[in-house]
Write a protein that holds these residues in place. Structure first.
Motif, PDB file in Angstrom:
ATOM      1  N   THR A 244      81.491  47.702  22.154  1.00 16.45           N
ATOM      2  CA  THR A 244      80.387  47.888  23.048  1.00 16.45           C
ATOM      3  C   THR A 244      80.496  46.942  24.106  1.00 16.45           C
ATOM      4  O   THR A 244      80.286  47.425  25.560  1.00 16.45           O
ATOM      5  CB  THR A 244      78.977  47.451  22.116  1.00 16.45           C
ATOM      6  N   ALA A 245      80.994  45.729  24.115  1.00 21.54           N
ATOM      7  CA  ALA A 245      81.329  45.074  25.162  1.00 21.54           C
ATOM      8  C   ALA A 245      82.425  45.389  26.122  1.00 21.54           C
ATOM      9  O   ALA A 245      82.190  45.220  27.480  1.00 21.54           O
ATOM     10  CB  ALA A 245      81.892  43.491  24.656  1.00 21.54           C
ATOM     11  N   LEU A 246      83.474  46.111  25.721  1.00 19.75           N
ATOM     12  CA  LEU A 246      84.229  46.745  26.531  1.00 19.75           C
ATOM     13  C   LEU A 246      83.653  47.767  27.070  1.00 19.75           C
ATOM     14  O   LEU A 246      84.032  48.246  28.539  1.00 19.75           O
ATOM     15  CB  LEU A 246      85.447  47.352  25.647  1.00 19.75           C
ATOM     16  N   ALA A 247      82.774  48.683  26.722  1.00 18.30           N
ATOM     17  CA  ALA A 247      82.332  49.777  27.370  1.00 18.30           C
ATOM     18  C   ALA A 247      81.246  49.170  28.511  1.00 18.30           C
ATOM     19  O   ALA A 247      81.208  49.546  29.400  1.00 18.30           O
ATOM     20  CB  ALA A 247      81.347  50.609  26.444  1.00 18.30           C
ATOM     21  N   ASP A 248      80.622  48.077  28.052  1.00 15.33           N
ATOM     22  CA  ASP A 248      79.626  47.551  29.174  1.00 15.33           C
ATOM     23  C   ASP A 248      80.530  46.986  30.205  1.00 15.33           C
ATOM     24  O   ASP A 248      80.305  46.929  31.685  1.00 15.33           O
ATOM     25  CB  ASP A 248      79.006  46.202  28.476  1.00 15.33           C
ATOM     26  N   TRP A 249      81.740  46.441  29.976  1.00 13.95           N
ATOM     27  CA  TRP A 249      82.680  45.881  31.168  1.00 13.95           C
ATOM     28  C   TRP A 249      83.007  47.212  32.176  1.00 13.95           C
ATOM     29  O   TRP A 249      82.992  47.279  33.483  1.00 13.95           O
ATOM     30  CB  TRP A 249      83.981  45.368  30.625  1.00 13.95           C
ATOM     31  N   GLU A 250      83.162  48.351  31.615  1.00 12.92           N
ATOM     32  CA  GLU A 250      83.578  49.579  32.387  1.00 12.92           C
ATOM     33  C   GLU A 250      82.464  50.045  33.248  1.00 12.92           C
ATOM     34  O   GLU A 250      82.753  50.681  34.363  1.00 12.92           O
ATOM     35  CB  GLU A 250      83.859  50.742  31.356  1.00 12.92           C
ATOM     36  N   LYS A 251      81.315  49.517  32.811  1.00 17.31           N
ATOM     37  CA  LYS A 251      80.164  49.986  33.618  1.00 17.31           C
ATOM     38  C   LYS A 251      80.101  49.193  34.837  1.00 17.31           C
ATOM     39  O   LYS A 251      79.244  49.456  35.831  1.00 17.31           O
ATOM     40  CB  LYS A 251      78.887  49.982  32.810  1.00 17.31           C
ATOM     41  N   VAL A 252      80.255  47.843  34.645  1.00 17.21           N
ATOM     42  CA  VAL A 252      80.070  46.966  35.851  1.00 17.21           C
ATOM     43  C   VAL A 252      81.174  46.226  35.859  1.00 17.21           C
ATOM     44  O   VAL A 252      80.971  45.277  36.978  1.00 17.21           O
ATOM     45  CB  VAL A 252      79.082  45.693  35.127  1.00 17.21           C
ATOM     46  N   GLY A 253      82.235  46.395  35.410  1.00 15.43           N
ATOM     47  CA  GLY A 253      83.574  45.824  35.918  1.00 15.43           C
ATOM     48  C   GLY A 253      83.996  45.832  37.381  1.00 15.43           C
ATOM     49  O   GLY A 253      84.432  44.653  37.875  1.00 15.43           O
ATOM     50  N   ASP A 254      83.872  47.133  37.875  1.00 14.60           N
ATOM     51  CA  ASP A 254      84.570  47.069  39.221  1.00 14.60           C
ATOM     52  C   ASP A 254      83.683  46.121  40.135  1.00 14.60           C
ATOM     53  O   ASP A 254      83.938  45.411  41.012  1.00 14.60           O
ATOM     54  CB  ASP A 254      84.285  48.542  39.707  1.00 14.60           C
ATOM     55  N   GLY A 255      82.296  45.905  40.053  1.00 14.06           N
ATOM     56  CA  GLY A 255      81.375  45.105  40.526  1.00 14.06           C
ATOM     57  C   GLY A 255      81.902  43.619  40.445  1.00 14.06           C
ATOM     58  O   GLY A 255      81.557  42.842  41.399  1.00 14.06           O
ATOM     59  N   ARG A 256      82.042  43.145  39.036  1.00 15.91           N
ATOM     60  CA  ARG A 256      82.351  41.946  38.959  1.00 15.91           C
ATOM     61  C   ARG A 256      83.745  41.687  39.714  1.00 15.91           C
ATOM     62  O   ARG A 256      83.795  40.387  40.474  1.00 15.91           O
ATOM     63  CB  ARG A 256      82.831  41.659  37.494  1.00 15.91           C
ATOM     64  N   VAL A 257      84.556  42.341  39.826  1.00 15.50           N
ATOM     65  CA  VAL A 257      86.149  42.117  40.472  1.00 15.50           C
ATOM     66  C   VAL A 257      85.683  42.086  42.075  1.00 15.50           C
ATOM     67  O   VAL A 257      85.958  41.081  42.723  1.00 15.50           O
ATOM     68  CB  VAL A 257      87.114  43.318  40.363  1.00 15.50           C
ATOM     69  N   SER A 258      84.637  42.796  42.628  1.00  8.68           N
ATOM     70  CA  SER A 258      84.509  42.883  44.093  1.00  8.68           C
ATOM     71  C   SER A 258      83.890  41.650  44.415  1.00  8.68           C
ATOM     72  O   SER A 258      83.988  40.903  45.503  1.00  8.68           O
ATOM     73  CB  SER A 258      83.806  43.978  44.314  1.00  8.68           C
ATOM     74  N   GLU A 259      83.032  41.226  43.467  1.00 12.71           N
ATOM     75  CA  GLU A 259      82.069  39.705  43.611  1.00 12.71           C
ATOM     76  C   GLU A 259      83.425  38.424  43.683  1.00 12.71           C
ATOM     77  O   GLU A 259      83.051  37.795  44.479  1.00 12.71           O
ATOM     78  CB  GLU A 259      81.066  39.541  42.580  1.00 12.71           C
ATOM     79  N   HIS A 260      84.118  38.741  42.726  1.00 12.14           N
ATOM     80  CA  HIS A 260      85.247  37.473  42.784  1.00 12.14           C
ATOM     81  C   HIS A 260      86.093  37.688  43.912  1.00 12.14           C
ATOM     82  O   HIS A 260      86.634  36.432  44.272  1.00 12.14           O
ATOM     83  CB  HIS A 260      85.994  37.580  41.346  1.00 12.14           C
TER      84      HIS A 260
END
Length: 261
Positions: A244-260
């Motif tokens: 579930t945590a991995l699936a959640d990352w896929e939903k918002v992961g791109d946003g995290r990367v762009s923020e960093h």
């Protein structure tokens, strides 16, 4: 004694008495021979003729009463799907199921039990049947829910958030520290992931963990080792949460990367 006295005293009177008695019995039998009875009754051998019971007493049992086998209802979720799960629950059947065959039978059952095809009291029964079929299908389709359900059939109730610590404490064994450390490391890797490729690799690894846990559950349920099956169910729950945590990352992961960035 009385008969011998009567025969000695008046043989003719005795003969007349028995002749009258036989005529009376014959009349009784003739009078009740054509008596109509309900169709739903099945008659067995009558008792001996009894004058004060209208000459014949019949035993009756209803022909329409369902047999014990016919009156038994499905006892488990497995009983609702005899085509896709013919062997039933473990240990007679496998813990693993064929999801394609299960869904096919599920759709067939739902088509028959759909409330829109029924009216009145039958509609209410159809709604209840449809709800039960839905619940059974969702439970059996999900390996973790299936394992918890099988444990409940054996008197072991598990909460959805039961931890390794709670399971180990109940069974009298120590906490699986290695598993806890592994889960914590995986979660840290998920938080530190910087690309979808990394996450895809983690998903493949976690799917292997879940498959190994399901295979282990199949062995434990076949062997009847319920304590170990409970601990393995907790383990599977951790891997499901990681998924579930991995699936959640896929939903918002791109946003995290762009923020960093």
């Amino acid at each position: 004694m009385l008969e011998s006295k009567m025969s000695k005293a008046n043989p003719r009177a005795t003969s007349l008495f028995y002749l009258a008695f036989r005529r009376y019995v014959t009349a009784c039998a003739s009078r009740h021979a054509h008596t109509k009875v309900p169709r739903t009754w099945q008659y067995t051998r009558p008792q001996r003729c009894q004058i004060f019971a209208n000459c014949k007493i019949r035993y009756a049992t209803t022909r329409d009463v369902p047999t014990q086998k016919e009156s038994l209802r499905a006892q488990t979720h497995y009983d609702l799907f005899p085509s896709s799960l013919p062997s039933g629950a473990p240990p007679s059947g496998s813990f693993h199921i064929n999801p394609v065959a299960l869904r096919k039978e599920f759709l067939q059952l739902q088509a028959k039990a759909h409330p829109d095809r029924h009216q009145g009291i039958d509609k209410a029964k159809a709604e209840a049947a449809s709800a039960r079929i839905n619940d059974a299908y969702r439970t059996l389709l999900n390996p973790l829910a299936r394992a918890r359900y099988l444990l409940s059939l054996r008197g072991v109730e598990m909460s959805e958030d039961e931890s390794i610590a709670g399971s180990a404490s109940d069974s009298g064994e120590g906490m699986d520290a290695d598993l806890l450390m592994e889960v914590m490391e995986v979660r840290e890797e998920i938080e530190a992931a910087g690309s979808k490729e990394e996450v895809e690799g983690m998903k493949a690894e976690n799917n292997e963990r879940k498959k190994a846990s399901e295979d282990r559950l199949d062995e434990l349920f076949q062997a009847g080792d319920i304590d170990a099956a409970r601990r393995e169910t907790v383990r599977l729950g951790y891997w499901v949460n990681v998924g579930t945590a991995l699936a959640d990352w896929e939903k918002v992961g791109d946003g995290r990367v762009s923020e960093h960035d």
